[in-house]
Design an enzyme around this catalytic site. Sequence first.
Site, PDB file in Angstrom:
ATOM      1  N   CYS A 192      -6.373   3.500  -4.240  1.00  0.00           N
ATOM      2  CA  CYS A 192      -6.504   2.231  -3.533  1.00  0.00           C
ATOM      3  C   CYS A 192      -7.653   1.346  -4.024  1.00  0.00           C
ATOM      4  O   CYS A 192      -7.441   0.299  -4.619  1.00  0.00           O
ATOM      5  CB  CYS A 192      -6.667   2.542  -2.053  1.00  0.00           C
ATOM      6  SG  CYS A 192      -7.079   1.130  -1.063  1.00  0.00           S
ATOM      7  N   ASP A 229       0.827  -1.208   0.000  1.00  0.00           N
ATOM      8  CA  ASP A 229       0.000   0.000   0.000  1.00  0.00           C
ATOM      9  C   ASP A 229       0.862   1.260   0.000  1.00  0.00           C
ATOM     10  O   ASP A 229       1.732   1.420   0.867  1.00  0.00           O
ATOM     11  CB  ASP A 229      -0.884  -0.024   1.259  1.00  0.00           C
ATOM     12  CG  ASP A 229      -2.145   0.802   1.113  1.00  0.00           C
ATOM     13  OD1 ASP A 229      -2.226   1.599   0.165  1.00  0.00           O
ATOM     14  OD2 ASP A 229      -3.051   0.653   1.952  1.00  0.00           O
ATOM     15  N   ASP A 230       0.623   2.146  -0.966  1.00  0.00           N
ATOM     16  CA  ASP A 230       1.280   3.453  -1.024  1.00  0.00           C
ATOM     17  C   ASP A 230       2.807   3.339  -1.124  1.00  0.00           C
ATOM     18  O   ASP A 230       3.522   4.189  -0.585  1.00  0.00           O
ATOM     19  CB  ASP A 230       0.912   4.307   0.193  1.00  0.00           C
ATOM     20  CG  ASP A 230      -0.488   4.917   0.087  1.00  0.00           C
ATOM     21  OD1 ASP A 230      -1.203   4.577  -0.873  1.00  0.00           O
ATOM     22  OD2 ASP A 230      -0.862   5.711   0.968  1.00  0.00           O
ATOM     23  N   HIS A 276       0.818   2.614   3.952  1.00  0.00           N
ATOM     24  CA  HIS A 276      -0.195   3.660   4.056  1.00  0.00           C
ATOM     25  C   HIS A 276      -0.101   4.272   5.446  1.00  0.00           C
ATOM     26  O   HIS A 276       0.273   3.612   6.409  1.00  0.00           O
ATOM     27  CB  HIS A 276      -1.580   3.034   3.841  1.00  0.00           C
ATOM     28  CG  HIS A 276      -2.677   4.016   3.582  1.00  0.00           C
ATOM     29  ND1 HIS A 276      -3.133   4.888   4.549  1.00  0.00           N
ATOM     30  CD2 HIS A 276      -3.431   4.252   2.471  1.00  0.00           C
ATOM     31  CE1 HIS A 276      -4.116   5.620   4.051  1.00  0.00           C
ATOM     32  NE2 HIS A 276      -4.303   5.265   2.785  1.00  0.00           N
ATOM     33  N   ASP A 334      -0.132  -0.202  -4.403  1.00  0.00           N
ATOM     34  CA  ASP A 334      -1.395  -0.121  -5.140  1.00  0.00           C
ATOM     35  C   ASP A 334      -1.528   1.191  -5.886  1.00  0.00           C
ATOM     36  O   ASP A 334      -2.503   1.429  -6.597  1.00  0.00           O
ATOM     37  CB  ASP A 334      -2.588  -0.307  -4.194  1.00  0.00           C
ATOM     38  CG  ASP A 334      -2.592   0.684  -3.032  1.00  0.00           C
ATOM     39  OD1 ASP A 334      -1.604   1.434  -2.868  1.00  0.00           O
ATOM     40  OD2 ASP A 334      -3.577   0.699  -2.279  1.00  0.00           O
ATOM     41  N   ASN A 335      -0.546   2.054  -5.707  1.00  0.00           N
ATOM     42  CA  ASN A 335      -0.440   3.339  -6.403  1.00  0.00           C
ATOM     43  C   ASN A 335       0.911   3.918  -6.026  1.00  0.00           C
ATOM     44  O   ASN A 335       1.688   3.291  -5.297  1.00  0.00           O
ATOM     45  CB  ASN A 335      -1.582   4.300  -6.015  1.00  0.00           C
ATOM     46  CG  ASN A 335      -1.923   4.314  -4.540  1.00  0.00           C
ATOM     47  OD1 ASN A 335      -3.030   3.932  -4.126  1.00  0.00           O
ATOM     48  ND2 ASN A 335      -0.986   4.711  -3.692  1.00  0.00           N
ATOM     49  N   LYS A 362      -5.913  -5.801   3.976  1.00  0.00           N
ATOM     50  CA  LYS A 362      -6.773  -4.651   3.697  1.00  0.00           C
ATOM     51  C   LYS A 362      -7.771  -4.935   2.582  1.00  0.00           C
ATOM     52  O   LYS A 362      -7.392  -5.255   1.460  1.00  0.00           O
ATOM     53  CB  LYS A 362      -5.902  -3.451   3.317  1.00  0.00           C
ATOM     54  CG  LYS A 362      -6.682  -2.224   2.850  1.00  0.00           C
ATOM     55  CD  LYS A 362      -5.741  -1.070   2.569  1.00  0.00           C
ATOM     56  CE  LYS A 362      -6.476   0.101   1.937  1.00  0.00           C
ATOM     57  NZ  LYS A 362      -5.585   1.271   1.749  1.00  0.00           N
ATOM     58  N   ARG A 415      -7.627  -2.227  -6.439  1.00  0.00           N
ATOM     59  CA  ARG A 415      -8.022  -3.516  -5.874  1.00  0.00           C
ATOM     60  C   ARG A 415      -9.198  -4.117  -6.634  1.00  0.00           C
ATOM     61  O   ARG A 415      -9.270  -5.337  -6.825  1.00  0.00           O
ATOM     62  CB  ARG A 415      -8.339  -3.344  -4.388  1.00  0.00           C
ATOM     63  CG  ARG A 415      -7.099  -2.985  -3.591  1.00  0.00           C
ATOM     64  CD  ARG A 415      -7.386  -2.322  -2.241  1.00  0.00           C
ATOM     65  NE  ARG A 415      -6.181  -1.652  -1.785  1.00  0.00           N
ATOM     66  CZ  ARG A 415      -5.233  -2.212  -1.031  1.00  0.00           C
ATOM     67  NH1 ARG A 415      -5.404  -3.452  -0.604  1.00  0.00           N
ATOM     68  NH2 ARG A 415      -4.163  -1.544  -0.693  1.00  0.00           N
ATOM     69  N   HIS A 474     -10.647  -2.789   0.837  1.00  0.00           N
ATOM     70  CA  HIS A 474     -11.182  -1.431   0.755  1.00  0.00           C
ATOM     71  C   HIS A 474     -12.112  -1.321  -0.446  1.00  0.00           C
ATOM     72  O   HIS A 474     -12.071  -0.357  -1.202  1.00  0.00           O
ATOM     73  CB  HIS A 474     -10.019  -0.437   0.640  1.00  0.00           C
ATOM     74  CG  HIS A 474     -10.390   0.988   0.886  1.00  0.00           C
ATOM     75  ND1 HIS A 474      -9.612   2.038   0.482  1.00  0.00           N
ATOM     76  CD2 HIS A 474     -11.455   1.543   1.513  1.00  0.00           C
ATOM     77  CE1 HIS A 474     -10.176   3.171   0.827  1.00  0.00           C
ATOM     78  NE2 HIS A 474     -11.298   2.901   1.448  1.00  0.00           N
ATOM     79  N   LYS A 515       0.730   9.684  -5.840  1.00  0.00           N
ATOM     80  CA  LYS A 515      -0.569   9.016  -5.707  1.00  0.00           C
ATOM     81  C   LYS A 515      -1.714   9.967  -6.074  1.00  0.00           C
ATOM     82  O   LYS A 515      -1.661  11.159  -5.776  1.00  0.00           O
ATOM     83  CB  LYS A 515      -0.728   8.554  -4.253  1.00  0.00           C
ATOM     84  CG  LYS A 515      -2.090   8.005  -3.881  1.00  0.00           C
ATOM     85  CD  LYS A 515      -2.142   7.674  -2.391  1.00  0.00           C
ATOM     86  CE  LYS A 515      -3.511   7.205  -1.939  1.00  0.00           C
ATOM     87  NZ  LYS A 515      -3.530   6.894  -0.482  1.00  0.00           N
TER      88      LYS A 515
END
Length: 577
Positions: free
Chosen positions: A100, A62-63, A249, A356-357, A158, A104, A160, A418
């Site tokens: 995010c 994440d991130d 994140h 994810d980004n 996670k 996903r 989301h 992002k």
Amino acid sequence: LVSCLMASGGVAATQPQGPSLPLPPQPFNGSVGKTYLDSRPAFRAQRMAPHGAPNILLILTDDVGFGAASTFGGPIPTPNLDRLAARGLVYDRFHTTAMCSPTRASLLTGRNHHAVGNGIVANLSTGYPGYDNQLPKSAATVAEILRQYGYNTAMFGKHHNAPEDQVSPQGPFDLWPTGLGFEYFYGFMAAETNQFTPALYRGITALPTLTEGVLDQALADEAIAWLHDQRAVGKDKPFFIYYATGSTHAPLQAPADWIARFRGKFAGGWDETRAGTVARQVRLGLIPEGTRVTPRPSGIPAWSELTPERQRVAARMMEVYAGMLAYQDAQIGRVFDELDRMGESDDTLVLFIQGDNGAAAEGGFDGSMNPMSTFANGTRETDAERLAGIDTFGGPDAVGNYGYGWAWAMNAPNPYVKSHASHLGGVRNGLVVAWPVRIRAHGIRSQFAHVVDVMPTLLEAAGIVAPSSVNGVEQQPIDGISLVYSFDDPNAAGRHETQYFEMMGNRALFHEGWWACTTPVRVAWGPPPPPGASPADYKWELYDLRSDPAQARDLAASQPAKLGEMRRLFDEEAARN
């Protein structure tokens, strides 16, 4: 949805052609007489996955910007991702959606994010098609397909992909992991959670928070325990694990001893860090020698312009980020170690998506001890307050994030961050693929790839044709293209030739090596956009990524005809999706 080739050369989505799911029941092969005395029973066997179908471990972090992990030239050591890369392939032109929930949704369904209702992050659902965050039944997840073909399926971490009004004990639970094909779920449902006191669920049941350790450790513990349970019954049934960490994140948090490992490592600042990353990326072959990169944006101060106190605070925040990513890598490494010990690694297909980004510029110019409070309540921190709280950074008493300069550095060599789907800093992420029994080649793969390609890749590897209907619902076309063609041949011609991007008005189109994109009117380090600014008025840029892989030379003024062609194709792709 249009499933035919467009006259302009756009890539058509693929209509699923496989059998409907669930598959028909096995015929009764016994016999039935008048009584049991003249009857012969035949018990139905469990559905078995296709012969040769591998175990699958799909990892999404994440991130994490492209230039953060050592595997991709970054300053943060990720030895377990490095060893995975040594076993397999490194994809250096893999792309996400810049945010995010959309990433996903595309990852699990193989469809473009708007085509499955996830054009925006789940916290900001709107009342418009494409942006309501309602994953449709016409886009069954890869977990649901694999489950019906005989896989055990589990998710850790996670999720989301449920609108906020569906994340409660009332449900509905259709969009929770257990409603999307995962037989087992352990993790959290929000955009972020505290590493020390995460809001956890098992299935749809809320759990007490952790009493010791941090979330990354708990995810590894839970995944290993599930593997033991699954394998205690036998080795005939393959598993599919979707492992989605919440780190890095915000809030940036990690065990204190891991943060301490990086003490003083970033005292040189973000300018020096980014330059070092670009040099390593050249040495690793991730970008060509002589690649031109964009300068630091004018809104981000040079490190030398900061006071010593601001430098100290900013450096500590980066130390926390580095400790978090390194610790995450160590915990994922525990899962790799257990697969090795159990003898499962050779026939386990691992896809590790690092981010994810792009890296997130959500912490302000200097970073913040509580950026969510700034966002929600308008609170402000002074330099003196941050300096006074420096020893809490990364621990349970701070929920911080680093500043803009570090986000820019972690996305090296690419511009922006992002949420900017218009530029590579928002959408370019690292991918590593390993499957020792099948992928004997090693090295870099530079074919253009996108997160929608993951689901078709997993299905092809498992020997499964995407079903035409799932649970009575006809399936919509699949936008992704399997990457299996690239496993053995580094020089294979790329098959994903066209891909659009859009996030909160920031737009781009990739087509046959070219990249057209809008210039963002809202950037974290710049002035606010004018009131009522229309996305229709955004300026457009043009890049030839074949000779300009870091998006540094805008050709819009010199090639207006090409830009016009790209913009028309973007509009067609937008309408289709």
